[in-house]
Design a protein around this motif. Structure first.
Motif, short mmCIF file in Angstrom:
data_model
loop_
_atom_site.label_atom_id
_atom_site.label_comp_id
_atom_site.label_asym_id
_atom_site.label_seq_id
_atom_site.Cartn_x
_atom_site.Cartn_y
_atom_site.Cartn_z
N ASP A 70 -6.71 7.27 -0.27
CA ASP A 70 -6.75 5.89 -0.76
C ASP A 70 -7.57 5.74 -2.04
O ASP A 70 -8.67 6.28 -2.16
CB ASP A 70 -7.32 4.97 0.33
N SER A 112 -0.04 9.50 5.85
CA SER A 112 -1.43 9.03 5.74
C SER A 112 -2.02 8.87 7.14
O SER A 112 -1.45 9.32 8.13
CB SER A 112 -1.45 7.71 4.98
N HIS A 169 0.82 -1.22 0.00
CA HIS A 169 0.00 0.00 0.00
C HIS A 169 0.86 1.28 0.00
O HIS A 169 0.50 2.28 -0.65
CB HIS A 169 -0.90 -0.05 1.24
N HIS A 185 0.99 4.28 -2.76
CA HIS A 185 0.85 5.73 -2.49
C HIS A 185 1.96 6.49 -3.22
O HIS A 185 1.71 7.52 -3.85
CB HIS A 185 0.95 6.00 -0.99
#
Ligand code: KG4
Ligand code: ZN
Length: 343
Positions: A311, A139, A113, A117
């Motif tokens: 996201d 985040s 993840h 990003h």
């Protein structure tokens, strides 16, 4: 080639189709995000078992919508987030992706993840990224400074020792009774401030330390103490709330810019790459650009479009392009997956 991305690591159910041309131009054919914000707002944060149930409910529709919005093209690969994130939520996405891959007879690759990003920066850029680069990932779950020597070459230089920057926005907004997610609300409220009258000053944690680590939990505590000592009348006043929001935002920005640009200088990087939900913050984007200019740094700053900071699955599909050579038989969720560790 066309890649279907699936993202369910936290509270957004996302699916996207991205087309990659021969010259490595990335074109988003669809990018669907089904937010669970309203559901989790009641709790002031994400409730994992509830989020999992919502993902299970939403995924079939979200994926169908992403495919039909992209005009049902031929898909070559499925990319799915395998970590870091909330484990039950990650498994939901992985299991769905595996079933779909079997039905469609397609390969499926697991995606980090955090890497997704970072690679969001590649999507809508005509120019390529400039290496070595310094990535600031900010985040709700992460605050990391990562040295990136090239695609797939990452080294974490520093990270938060407690709360993430986004988490700090969320928790302080909750203290002030402003709702969830805190980042956009604090930013909007701070913008309304006309003049600083109360001169609220919060501590800038670890700002002068030589390392590249962060700490935001003390900031949250400082906000809580300040809030508690105020009279009911002050707590409810627009002036106090707006001034507090402005100071929370500025404190987080000051620390992020100072530490990132120190690392950028120390490692003599060519570019600074911002990513993650907090990178959608207007003030942070503006002040990063002026700090680089004012300090006469020869550094190119890369800022993804705001909808690619929070996201989404387009970034997962993009990361799939760079991980397609990996052949995965067994995909497992890993809640604590590190970007510079093994998948
Ligand atoms: O990247 P993201 O969508 O999800 C995670 O991977 O965690 O980031 C969500 C975080 C939340 O904490 C939210 O408050 C913050 O990003 N955020 C913002 C803004 N938009 C989202 N923080 C500051 N300013 C914003 N405009
Ligand atoms: Zn994220």
């Amino acid at each position: 080639m066309r890649i279907l991305g699936i993202e369910t690591s936290c509270d957004d159910t996302c699916a996207a189709v991205v087309e990659i041309k021969r010259n490595r131009d990335f074109k988003i054919l669809s990018n669907v995000v089904s937010s669970q914000v309203k559901l989790h707002a009641k709790y002031g944060g994400v409730f994992p078992s509830l989020a999992k149930r919502e993902h299970q409910k939403n995924l079939p529709f979200v994926v169908k919508k992403a495919l039909s919005k992209a005009k049902n093209p031929k898909i070559d690969l499925i990319a799915v987030t395998s970590g870091p994130g909330l484990e039950p939520c990650l498994w939901t996405g992985i299991n769905f992706a595996k079933d779909l891959a079997e039905k469609m007879k397609l390969p499926v690759v697991p995606i980090n993840h955090i890497e997704a990003h970072i690679l969001a920066n590649i999507i809508d850029k005509k120019s390529k990224l400039h290496f070595p680069a310094l990535c600031l990932v900010v985040s709700g779950g992460h605050t990391q400074i990562i040295l990136m020597k090239g695609i797939s070459q990452y080294k974490i230089l520093g990270e938060t020792r407690d709360d993430a920057a986004g988490e700090c926005f969320d928790k302080t907004a909750r203290i002030l009774g402003l709702g969830y997610p805190g980042g956009p609300i604090i930013s909007k409220t701070a913008k309304k401030l006309k003049k600083r009258e109360m001169k609220i000053i919060l501590p800038r944690p670890m700002i002068h330390q030589k390392n590249y680590d962060f700490s935001f939990s003390g900031l949250k505590t400082a906000v809580l103490y300040d809030f508690k000592k105020r009279s009911l009348k002050t707590k409810k006043s627009q002036q106090y709330i707006q001034e507090m929001c402005a100071e929370i935002q500025q404190t987080i920005i000051d620390v992020l810019i100072k530490k990132t640009l120190k690392a950028a200088r120390d490692y003599k990087v060519k570019s600074v790459i911002l990513s993650g939900g907090v990178a959608a913050n207007n003030e942070l984007r503006k002040q990063f650009q002026s700090a680089i200019k004012n300090q006469h740094l020869k550094i190119i700053i890369s800022l993804p479009a705001k909808n690619l900071c929070t996201d989404n699955a387009a970034m997962v599909a993009a990361a799939g392009f760079f991980n397609q050579q990996k052949h995965w038989k067994e995909i497992k969720a890993n809640a604590n997956l590190k970007i510079d560790g093994k998948l």
